[in-house]
Scaffold this motif. Structure first.
Motif, PDB file in Angstrom:
ATOM      1  N   GLY A  57      13.519 -24.422  83.361  1.00  0.00           N
ATOM      2  CA  GLY A  57      14.427 -25.026  84.329  1.00  0.00           C
ATOM      3  C   GLY A  57      14.120 -26.447  84.759  1.00  0.00           C
ATOM      4  N   TYR A  58      12.953 -26.970  84.383  1.00  0.00           N
ATOM      5  CA  TYR A  58      12.548 -28.272  84.928  1.00  0.00           C
ATOM      6  C   TYR A  58      12.609 -29.352  83.842  1.00  0.00           C
ATOM      7  N   GLU A  59      13.765 -29.949  83.693  1.00  0.00           N
ATOM      8  CA  GLU A  59      13.993 -30.950  82.641  1.00  0.00           C
ATOM      9  C   GLU A  59      13.163 -32.219  82.900  1.00  0.00           C
ATOM     10  N   TYR A  60      13.067 -32.617  84.141  1.00  0.00           N
ATOM     11  CA  TYR A  60      12.337 -33.854  84.465  1.00  0.00           C
ATOM     12  C   TYR A  60      11.272 -33.565  85.521  1.00  0.00           C
ATOM     13  N   PRO A  61      10.230 -32.838  85.141  1.00  0.00           N
ATOM     14  CA  PRO A  61       9.253 -32.412  86.150  1.00  0.00           C
ATOM     15  C   PRO A  61       8.606 -33.570  86.906  1.00  0.00           C
ATOM     16  N   ASP A  62       8.465 -34.732  86.242  1.00  0.00           N
ATOM     17  CA  ASP A  62       7.823 -35.880  86.903  1.00  0.00           C
ATOM     18  C   ASP A  62       8.707 -36.495  87.979  1.00  0.00           C
ATOM     19  N   GLN A  63       9.996 -36.150  87.927  1.00  0.00           N
ATOM     20  CA  GLN A  63      10.919 -36.849  88.825  1.00  0.00           C
ATOM     21  C   GLN A  63      11.256 -36.069  90.093  1.00  0.00           C
ATOM     22  N   ILE A  64      10.648 -34.922  90.286  1.00  0.00           N
ATOM     23  CA  ILE A  64      10.907 -34.184  91.517  1.00  0.00           C
ATOM     24  C   ILE A  64      10.041 -34.828  92.609  1.00  0.00           C
ATOM     25  N   VAL A  65      10.704 -35.298  93.652  1.00  0.00           N
ATOM     26  CA  VAL A  65      10.013 -36.082  94.678  1.00  0.00           C
ATOM     27  C   VAL A  65       8.867 -35.295  95.309  1.00  0.00           C
ATOM     28  N   ASP A  66       7.706 -35.929  95.366  1.00  0.00           N
ATOM     29  CA  ASP A  66       6.510 -35.366  96.013  1.00  0.00           C
ATOM     30  C   ASP A  66       5.961 -34.105  95.341  1.00  0.00           C
ATOM     31  N   GLN A  67       6.484 -33.743  94.208  1.00  0.00           N
ATOM     32  CA  GLN A  67       6.000 -32.539  93.537  1.00  0.00           C
ATOM     33  C   GLN A  67       4.801 -32.883  92.652  1.00  0.00           C
ATOM     34  N   LYS A  68       3.706 -32.170  92.841  1.00  0.00           N
ATOM     35  CA  LYS A  68       2.529 -32.376  91.990  1.00  0.00           C
ATOM     36  C   LYS A  68       2.755 -31.717  90.631  1.00  0.00           C
ATOM     37  N   THR A  69       2.116 -32.259  89.623  1.00  0.00           N
ATOM     38  CA  THR A  69       2.169 -31.688  88.279  1.00  0.00           C
ATOM     39  C   THR A  69       0.732 -31.475  87.790  1.00  0.00           C
ATOM     40  N   ILE A  70       0.620 -30.944  86.601  1.00  0.00           N
ATOM     41  CA  ILE A  70      -0.693 -30.737  86.002  1.00  0.00           C
ATOM     42  C   ILE A  70      -1.476 -32.060  85.913  1.00  0.00           C
ATOM     43  N   TYR A  71      -0.768 -33.149  85.717  1.00  0.00           N
ATOM     44  CA  TYR A  71      -1.462 -34.436  85.569  1.00  0.00           C
ATOM     45  C   TYR A  71      -2.135 -34.860  86.875  1.00  0.00           C
ATOM     46  N   HIS A  72      -1.453 -34.614  88.018  1.00  0.00           N
ATOM     47  CA  HIS A  72      -2.099 -34.923  89.304  1.00  0.00           C
ATOM     48  C   HIS A  72      -3.356 -34.076  89.455  1.00  0.00           C
ATOM     49  N   CYS A  73      -3.261 -32.808  89.058  1.00  0.00           N
ATOM     50  CA  CYS A  73      -4.414 -31.905  89.205  1.00  0.00           C
ATOM     51  C   CYS A  73      -5.577 -32.385  88.345  1.00  0.00           C
ATOM     52  N   LEU A  74      -5.256 -32.897  87.175  1.00  0.00           N
ATOM     53  CA  LEU A  74      -6.293 -33.388  86.268  1.00  0.00           C
ATOM     54  C   LEU A  74      -6.945 -34.663  86.794  1.00  0.00           C
ATOM     55  N   THR A  75      -6.135 -35.540  87.360  1.00  0.00           N
ATOM     56  CA  THR A  75      -6.649 -36.876  87.670  1.00  0.00           C
ATOM     57  C   THR A  75      -7.037 -37.079  89.145  1.00  0.00           C
ATOM     58  N   GLU A  76      -6.527 -36.224  90.046  1.00  0.00           N
ATOM     59  CA  GLU A  76      -6.852 -36.426  91.466  1.00  0.00           C
ATOM     60  C   GLU A  76      -7.763 -35.296  91.941  1.00  0.00           C
ATOM     61  N   LYS A  77      -8.932 -35.644  92.374  1.00  0.00           N
ATOM     62  CA  LYS A  77      -9.901 -34.621  92.823  1.00  0.00           C
ATOM     63  C   LYS A  77      -9.341 -33.745  93.930  1.00  0.00           C
ATOM     64  N   SER A  78      -8.507 -34.358  94.817  1.00  0.00           N
ATOM     65  CA  SER A  78      -8.045 -33.623  96.000  1.00  0.00           C
ATOM     66  C   SER A  78      -6.856 -32.706  95.707  1.00  0.00           C
ATOM     67  N   THR A  79      -6.261 -32.804  94.511  1.00  0.00           N
ATOM     68  CA  THR A  79      -5.071 -31.984  94.229  1.00  0.00           C
ATOM     69  C   THR A  79      -5.458 -30.670  93.569  1.00  0.00           C
ATOM     70  N   LYS A  80      -5.052 -29.596  94.217  1.00  0.00           N
ATOM     71  CA  LYS A  80      -5.373 -28.256  93.706  1.00  0.00           C
ATOM     72  C   LYS A  80      -4.261 -27.776  92.774  1.00  0.00           C
ATOM     73  N   LEU A  81      -4.622 -26.863  91.890  1.00  0.00           N
ATOM     74  CA  LEU A  81      -3.628 -26.339  90.945  1.00  0.00           C
ATOM     75  C   LEU A  81      -2.462 -25.682  91.695  1.00  0.00           C
ATOM     76  N   SER A  82      -2.778 -25.044  92.814  1.00  0.00           N
ATOM     77  CA  SER A  82      -1.724 -24.341  93.564  1.00  0.00           C
ATOM     78  C   SER A  82      -0.608 -25.298  93.997  1.00  0.00           C
ATOM     79  N   GLU A  83      -0.935 -26.585  94.162  1.00  0.00           N
ATOM     80  CA  GLU A  83       0.079 -27.554  94.590  1.00  0.00           C
ATOM     81  C   GLU A  83       1.085 -27.874  93.482  1.00  0.00           C
ATOM     82  N   ALA A  84       0.724 -27.553  92.239  1.00  0.00           N
ATOM     83  CA  ALA A  84       1.612 -27.871  91.106  1.00  0.00           C
ATOM     84  C   ALA A  84       2.384 -26.639  90.634  1.00  0.00           C
TER      85      ALA A  84
END
Ligand SMILES: Nc1ncnc2c1ncn2[C@@H]1O[C@H](COP(=O)(O)OP(=O)(O)OP(=O)(O)O)[C@@H](O)[C@H]1O
Ligand SMILES: [Mg+2]
Length: 284
Positions: A57-84
């Protein structure tokens, strides 16, 4: 008093360094089937093509405002997987008749994952990236399915390291079968090198997909299966037949179970799920 039932998930990576070998299709449709069994399923989309995210269902996952993705989890220490994690959808995100698929969840993929290898190269403990991210959410799911990119780089090494099982997806053919030795070697290497970090994944299945059913399509159903069984015996899972419903269901962003419930490929994924030892949950 509420009793918390801790779930111990089976973590399964679907992998193959060969592109277009049915990994994303199988993650999505196996995941939907297991969710329909009543199991809580998490799909992690680790591929920059985001095919699993698109299919759910998510054609443009990077474009959902304020939504974390796997990439944020990989690159930001403070972002937990649960947020994505988002609910898997049947139909496009935002469309009126789109529904949530019960029990099926998704760690959103990201096009930025194309930079993941570069990022990981300079990261300490890089091979452990996914294992560390999964650890805190493990108790929330019965099954975690990892959709790997078509490579054997650091992203995939991390996925193998985080897994209990690896299922190799292939389209039938001699060349494709020969390519499996590279995955086998990689799994062994990960176990040998990171055993002290908990690496214990084994190759537990070979999944033949897009298997022709008519002579006119080239080799038949049985030829590819026979060739695989001669080398891999019982590891060979029930095959998934070639079906036009598969690309069609992807285009409609609906898992097969909801797009073609009585179809052949849908039945094939049910057979795969059963052979992998999954059962419908009866005591919820
Ligand atoms: N059983 C099938 N019948 C018909 N087409 C299929 C079948 N399985 C997969 N395909 C098609 O094969 C193509 C590749 O499948 P998929 O995207 O699942 O592979 P992948 O291994 O995830 O690829 P990549 O390595 O690029 O991520 C897709 O176009 C998909 O629709
Ligand atoms: Mg894919």
């Amino acid at each position: 008093m509420t009793i918390q039932v801790e779930r111990i998930p089976r973590i399964i990576a679907l992998a193959n360094q060969v592109g277009g070998s049915g990994k994303s299709t199988s993650v999505v449709n196996l995941g939907a089937q297991l969710a329909d069994f009543g199991l809580r399923v998490l799909i992690i989309d680790a591929d920059d093509q985001c095919d699993a995210s698109v299919a759910l269902g998510y054609e443009y996952p990077d474009q959902i405002v304020d939504q974390k993705t796997i990439y944020h989890c990989l690159t930001e220490k403070s972002t937990k997987l649960s947020e994505a994690i988002v609910p898997a959808l049947c139909g496009p995100f935002g469309a009126e008749d789109t529904k949530i698929i019960e029990n099926l969840f998704l760690v959103l993929g990201s096009g930025e994952m194309e930079n993941a290898e570069q990022h990981l190269t300079t990261t300490m403990g890089r091979e452990l990236w996914l294992q560390n991210l999964i650890e805190p959410i493990k108790g929330d799911y019965d099954v975690i399915l990892l959709d790997c990119p078509g490579s054997l780089g650091l992203v995939v090494i991390g996925a193998i390291l985080a897994s209990d099982e690896v299922v190799a997806c292939i389209k039938p053919g001699y060349k494709e079968l020969r390519g499996l030795t590279r995955i086998e070697q990689k799994i062994e290497m990960v176990r040998d090198t990171f055993g002290a970090n908990g690496a214990h994944a084994e190759l537990t299945g070979i999944l033949l997909v897009d298997v022709p059913t008519h002579r006119s399509q080239g080799a038949v159903w049985d030829d590819g299966k026979k060739m695989a069984q001669e080398t891999y015996g019982d590891l060979v899972l029930p095959a998934v037949r070639r079906s036009t419903k598969i690309p069609e269901s992807y285009a409609h962003q609906k898992a097969l179970l909801y797009f073609d419930r009585a179809g052949e490929a849908t039945a094939d994924y049910l057979a795969v799920a059963k052979r992998m030892g999954f059962k419908r949950r009866t005591n919820r």
